[in-house]
Design an enzyme around this catalytic site. Structure first.
Site, PDB file in Angstrom:
ATOM      1  N   ASP A 138       0.749  -1.335  -0.018  1.00 22.67           N
ATOM      2  CA  ASP A 138       0.195   0.210  -0.132  1.00 22.67           C
ATOM      3  C   ASP A 138       0.897   1.354  -0.073  1.00 22.67           C
ATOM      4  O   ASP A 138       0.392   2.192   0.596  1.00 22.67           O
ATOM      5  CB  ASP A 138      -1.044   0.152   1.237  1.00 22.67           C
ATOM      6  CG  ASP A 138      -1.946   0.935   1.357  1.00 22.67           C
ATOM      7  OD1 ASP A 138      -2.246   1.615   0.128  1.00 22.67           O
ATOM      8  OD2 ASP A 138      -2.755   1.175   2.073  1.00 22.67           O
ATOM      9  N   ARG A 142      -0.105   8.962   0.404  1.00 20.95           N
ATOM     10  CA  ARG A 142      -0.613   9.284   1.282  1.00 20.95           C
ATOM     11  C   ARG A 142      -0.411   8.501   2.676  1.00 20.95           C
ATOM     12  O   ARG A 142      -0.805   8.714   3.947  1.00 20.95           O
ATOM     13  CB  ARG A 142      -2.281   9.063   1.248  1.00 20.95           C
ATOM     14  CG  ARG A 142      -2.395   7.321   1.068  1.00 20.95           C
ATOM     15  CD  ARG A 142      -4.017   6.835   0.401  1.00 20.95           C
ATOM     16  NE  ARG A 142      -4.029   5.446   0.040  1.00 20.95           N
ATOM     17  CZ  ARG A 142      -3.627   5.068  -1.166  1.00 20.95           C
ATOM     18  NH1 ARG A 142      -3.444   5.972  -1.995  1.00 20.95           N
ATOM     19  NH2 ARG A 142      -3.527   3.692  -1.283  1.00 20.95           N
ATOM     20  N   ASN A 143       0.455   7.306   2.271  1.00 19.61           N
ATOM     21  CA  ASN A 143       0.981   6.531   3.422  1.00 19.61           C
ATOM     22  C   ASN A 143       2.583   6.976   3.605  1.00 19.61           C
ATOM     23  O   ASN A 143       3.118   6.238   4.616  1.00 19.61           O
ATOM     24  CB  ASN A 143       0.997   5.036   3.169  1.00 19.61           C
ATOM     25  CG  ASN A 143      -0.505   4.675   3.258  1.00 19.61           C
ATOM     26  OD1 ASN A 143      -1.442   5.305   4.048  1.00 19.61           O
ATOM     27  ND2 ASN A 143      -0.975   3.935   2.198  1.00 19.61           N
ATOM     28  N   ASP A 156       1.555   3.247   7.955  1.00 20.02           N
ATOM     29  CA  ASP A 156       0.238   2.506   7.502  1.00 20.02           C
ATOM     30  C   ASP A 156       0.655   1.237   6.974  1.00 20.02           C
ATOM     31  O   ASP A 156       0.896   0.876   5.629  1.00 20.02           O
ATOM     32  CB  ASP A 156      -0.651   3.300   6.773  1.00 20.02           C
ATOM     33  CG  ASP A 156      -1.927   2.723   6.360  1.00 20.02           C
ATOM     34  OD1 ASP A 156      -1.999   1.483   7.191  1.00 20.02           O
ATOM     35  OD2 ASP A 156      -2.962   3.225   5.980  1.00 20.02           O
TER      36      ASP A 156
HETATM   37  P1  AMP Z   1      -3.480   5.804   8.274  1.00 19.46           P
HETATM   38  O1  AMP Z   1      -4.480   5.359   9.039  1.00 19.46           O
HETATM   39  O2  AMP Z   1      -2.059   5.622   8.809  1.00 19.46           O
HETATM   40  O3  AMP Z   1      -3.852   5.673   6.876  1.00 19.46           O
HETATM   41  O4  AMP Z   1      -3.470   7.641   8.433  1.00 19.46           O
HETATM   42  C1  AMP Z   1      -4.426   8.472   7.819  1.00 19.46           C
HETATM   43  C2  AMP Z   1      -3.917   9.825   7.869  1.00 19.46           C
HETATM   44  O5  AMP Z   1      -3.595  10.180   9.083  1.00 19.46           O
HETATM   45  C3  AMP Z   1      -2.622   9.830   7.129  1.00 19.46           C
HETATM   46  O6  AMP Z   1      -2.918  10.168   5.616  1.00 19.46           O
HETATM   47  C4  AMP Z   1      -2.014  11.194   7.819  1.00 19.46           C
HETATM   48  O7  AMP Z   1      -2.469  12.541   6.968  1.00 19.46           O
HETATM   49  C5  AMP Z   1      -2.489  11.090   9.135  1.00 19.46           C
HETATM   50  N1  AMP Z   1      -1.365  10.497  10.007  1.00 19.46           N
HETATM   51  C6  AMP Z   1      -1.326   9.058  10.270  1.00 19.46           C
HETATM   52  N2  AMP Z   1      -0.295   8.808  11.089  1.00 19.46           N
HETATM   53  C7  AMP Z   1       0.187  10.079  11.353  1.00 19.46           C
HETATM   54  C8  AMP Z   1       1.521  10.285  11.951  1.00 19.46           C
HETATM   55  N3  AMP Z   1       2.084   9.554  12.735  1.00 19.46           N
HETATM   56  N4  AMP Z   1       1.752  11.733  12.266  1.00 19.46           N
HETATM   57  C9  AMP Z   1       0.921  12.799  11.526  1.00 19.46           C
HETATM   58  N5  AMP Z   1      -0.118  12.166  10.971  1.00 19.46           N
HETATM   59  C10 AMP Z   1      -0.336  11.091  10.757  1.00 19.46           C
END
Ligand code: AMP
Length: 301
Positions: A138, A142-143, A156
Site C-alpha cells: 500500500d 498518502r501513507n 500504515d
Molecule cells: P493511516 O491510518 O495511516 O492511513 O493515516 C491516515 C492519515 O492520518 C494519514 O494520511 C496522515 O494524514 C495522518 N497520520 C497518520 N499517522 C500520522 C502520524 N504519525 N503523524 C501525523 N499524521 C499522521
C-alpha cells in the site's frame, strides 16, 4: 505495552484511516511527556478485516523498527477499548497533502531537492524491507509521513505481508473478508493474478514518483478499475505529468516494467536518485516530447 493512564488523547484528529481515527496525543514516559500520534480501533465497531489490518500493522511495526524511514513505534494500548497503536508524530502530515500545498507555489531548487530526498528516504525503507522480505502493498503518498525536518517515513502497514509466510510469491485472498485495496497503485500481476513480492512495491514506488511529479494527482483518476487493469496488462502506463523531465519519467517507467525481475531494485533506485542530487538533474521541467512507446495519456482513452 502501554497503559491508558500514560496517554492523554486530547486531539486534534489528524487523519482518518481504515480502522478509525488518527489523533494527536501526549505520552508520559516516566517524567517526560512526548507528542505522539495514536491510531485507534474499537474491535466491536469495525469490520473483522479492519481489525485484522490493525493487528497486522502493529505486528509489522514491531519487526521494522530498525530503520529511520519507517515510522517509530512507541507501543500499544491493548487493555480496554479503544485499542491504540502509539507512533511518532509526523509534523508535516502525509506527502500527498504536502504535494497539494506546493501546487500554488514556485518549485524552487530547494523544494526539488527536498522531494528527491523524500523519494530517497522511501527507496531506502524499501531496501530495508526487501532484506526482511516484507512487502508493503500500500505504498502511496498518502501513507508516507513527513517529520518536522521533512524526513519521509513509511507509515500504515495494515496491508503489508511477509512473503516468507507463503513462499516466494504470495496470492491475495479472495474478495471475501478483504478490505478495500489500493488498486491504482498496484502492478498488473497483483491486480490481475494476485501475485505479490518485493518488486510489487517497486511498481508502487514508480507511482509515488508519478504522484510527486504531478504534485499529488490520483493515478488513472478518470478510469474505472476494469479499464486501467486491462490497459496495464496491454502495456499502457501512466502518462508523463506536465512539467516532468524525461529523466524522472524514465525512472518511474522502469518501475512499471511488466517483467518483474527487470524492475530496478530499491538499491538501484537509490543510486539513480543520488544522480538527481549530484548531477543536478531535475524532476520538473518542460522537456518534451518523450520517446517512450506504449504511453497513452488516459485523458485520450
Ligand atoms: P493511516 O491510518 O495511516 O492511513 O493515516 C491516515 C492519515 O492520518 C494519514 O494520511 C496522515 O494524514 C495522518 N497520520 C497518520 N499517522 C500520522 C502520524 N504519525 N503523524 C501525523 N499524521 C499522521
Amino acid at each position: 505495552m502501554l497503559s491508558h493512564s500514560q496517554l492523554n488523547v486530547a486531539g486534534p484528529i489528524i487523519g482518518s484511516g481504515e480502522f478509525g481515527k488518527v489523533e494527536c496525543a501526549s505520552l508520559q514516559i516516566e517524567s517526560v511527556s512526548i507528542q505522539v500520534a495514536v491510531k485507534s480501533v474499537i474491535p466491536g465497531n469495525c469490520r473483522t478485516a479492519c481489525y485484522r489490518d490493525f493487528c497486522n500493522e502493529a505486528e509489522r511495526l514491531i519487526t521494522l523498527q530498525e530503520h529511520n524511514n519507517i515510522i517509530k513505534l512507541y507501543g500499544f494500548v491493548t487493555r480496554g477499548d479503544p485499542k491504540y497503536i502509539v507512533i511518532e508524530y509526523a509534523k508535516h502530515g502525509d506527502l500527498k497533502c504536502y504535494l497539494h500545498t506546493l501546487r500554488n507555489s514556485v518549485i524552487t531548487v530547494a523544494i526539488e531537492t527536498r522531494l528527491v530526498k523524500i523519494a530517497m528516504n522511501v527507496a531506502s525503507a524499501l531496501e530495508y524491507m526487501e532484506t526482511l522480505r516484507i512487502v508493503h502493498r500500500d505504498l502511496a503518498c498518502r501513507n508516507i509521513l513527513l517529520t518536522e525536518d521533512y524526513i519521509a517515513k513509511i507509515g500504515d502497514f495494515g496491508l503489508s505481508r511477509d512473503v516468507y509466510e507463503s513462499g516466494e510469491y504470495s496470492l491475495l485472498q479472495g474478495a471475501e473478508g478483504q478490505g478495500p485495496l489500493p488498486l491504482r497503485w498496484m502492478p498488473p500481476e497483483l491486480l490481475n493474478r494476485g501475485i505479490f513480492e518485493p518488486k510489487s512495491d517497486v511498481w508502487s514506488f514508480g507511482v509515488v514518483m508519478w504522484e510527486i511529479a504531478s504534485l499529488g494527482e490520483t493515478p488513472f483518476q478518470t478510469l474505472p478499475v476494469f479499464v486501467f487493469s486491462k490497459m496495464l496488462d496491454d502495456g499502457t502506463r501512466l502518462h508523463k505529468p506536465n512539467n516532468c523531465t524525461n529523466k524522472a519519467y524514465i525512472l518511474m517507467y522502469k518501475c512499471w516494467l511488466k517483467h518483474i525481475e527487470s524492475r530496478p531494485s530499491p538499491s538501484t533506485l537509490l543510486e539513480e536518485l543520488e544522480e538527481f542530487l549530484s548531477e543536478n538533474e531535475k524532476i520538473f521541467t518542460n522537456i518534451h516530447p518523450d520517446a517512450l512507446s506504449h504511453v497513452v495519456d488516459e485523458s485520450q482513452v
